[in-house]
Design an enzyme around this catalytic site. Structure first.
Site, short mmCIF file in Angstrom:
data_model
loop_
_atom_site.label_atom_id
_atom_site.label_comp_id
_atom_site.label_asym_id
_atom_site.label_seq_id
_atom_site.Cartn_x
_atom_site.Cartn_y
_atom_site.Cartn_z
N LYS A 191 0.84 -1.21 0.00
CA LYS A 191 0.00 0.00 0.00
C LYS A 191 0.87 1.26 0.00
CE LYS A 191 0.72 1.10 4.50
NZ LYS A 191 1.01 2.40 5.14
N THR A 248 -3.59 5.44 3.88
CA THR A 248 -2.29 5.91 3.41
C THR A 248 -2.38 6.69 2.10
OG1 THR A 248 -1.27 3.99 4.46
CG2 THR A 248 0.05 5.13 2.83
N ASN A 256 4.28 8.52 2.40
CA ASN A 256 4.44 8.04 1.03
C ASN A 256 3.61 8.87 0.05
OD1 ASN A 256 6.09 5.35 1.17
ND2 ASN A 256 4.72 5.32 2.92
#
Length: 335
Positions: A191, A248, A256
């Site tokens: 992910k 995320t 990220n």
């Protein structure tokens, strides 16, 4: 009272230590830097990583490995994934016999394409009943503020998973158990790579349709690789799969996604690395994940283009065209 050592005083290590203390565990947080440990002990803050957050007075911090690990029933590992092997080798003589090693990391080791639990097993020679994983959509600043959150505590041994659940579940942090360590680790690692791509799309100015496309097809990549490696497919419909992916890819707190967004806005890779203070695991994990996929004949086109941007210097525009020009295949759940 459960004795826990948390190894790593970055943002997530510090927050998870807080979660454990608030669950009633006896926690010592280990960090390399004396000034960080001192601030936690004296001011109950870790201002570099969690500005404005007050930590529990019961949380102790130290730079002394022996002090941190003494008597620990659980040793929670919150260091960058690519440093785990080196750290474990140094810590091994001090880790208590019988302690459960718990990975809080979401990465794949460069050079070996091993999951973190595999690195732990290889370095320390411990069995699966002594290796756990905690994963889920846990964005450190939000959990630190006591906002409602949840995670999965996974171990091949169900009794150990239940013990880990008990050590970290508190009024604002709900914990579910699983025996699917592979699924939790694959979901957590891949992910991050998908979030890099979503971030790039955001930086390029693309909207929610593009983000939904990338998240959905990213989930398909996670499922394909995970099931091939032996994971249980239902894991990816839960917190360790879809939940972690959405969190995320969607949050501005995501390292990220933010890394990718900076790339999409025109910064060079070197420039983004220079301004990124905390580890974005997907940057270094993209290539070992792709290597793992190729070894098992698993198609992962999003991961492939992210790895090309991060490691081969492929321009973002070229990577985008490569991804969108692929021949479409029938849309089926889990493929």
């Amino acid at each position: 009272m459960t004795r826990v050592a948390v190894m790593g005083a970055g943002s997530w290590g510090t927050v998870f230590a807080k979660v454990l203390v608030d669950a009633g565990s006896d926690v010592v947080l280990w960090g390399r830097r004396p000034e960080v440990a001192r601030e936690i002990n004296e001011r109950h803050e870790n201002s570099e990583y969690l500005p404005g957050v007050t930590l529990p007075a019961a949380l102790r911090a130290t730079t002394d490995l022996a002090e941190a690990l003494a008597g620990a029933e659980f040793v929670c590992l919150a260091v960058p994934a690519q440093t785990l092997r080196e750290n474990l080798a140094a810590w091994a003589p001090l880790i208590p016999e019988g302690a459960v090693l718990v990975s809080l990391m979401k990465g794949i080791e460069s050079g070996t394409s091993l999951r973190m639990s595999q690195v732990i097993a290889e370095v320390l020679g411990v069995g699966p009943e002594r290796i756990g994983v905690v994963c889920g959509p846990n964005l450190a600043p939000e959990i630190a503020r006591g906002e409602p959150g949840a995670a999965v505590a996974a171990c091949a041994d169900e009794e150990t998973a239940l013990r880990l659940q008990s050590a970290c579940m508190n009024p604002y942090f709900r914990v579910y158990t699983s025996t699917d360590v592979i699924g939790c680790e694959v979901g957590g690692a891949v992910k991050n790579v998908i979030a890099l791509c979503v971030g790039i799309a955001t930086g390029l100015g693309f909207g929610d349709s593009t983000k939904a496309l990338l998240m959905t097809r990213g989930l398909a990549e996670i499922i394909r690789l995970g099931v091939t490696l032996g994971a249980q497919e239902p894991t990816f419909a839960g917190l360790a799969g879809l939940g972690d992916l959405v969190g995320t890819c969607s949050s501005p707190f995501s390292r990220n996604r933010t890394f990718g967004e900076n790339l999409g806005r025109g910064m060079t890779l070197a420039e983004v690395i220079g301004v990124t203070k905390q580890t974005a695991e997907g940057v270094k994990s993209a290539l070992p994940i792709l290597t793992l996929a190729r070894e098992h004949g698993v198609e992962m086109p999003i991961t492939e283009v992210v790895a090309a941007v991060m490691h081969d210097g492929v321009p973002i525009e070229e990577a985008y065209l490569k991804l969108m020009s692929r021949s479409p295949k029938p849309e089926r759940y889990g493929v």
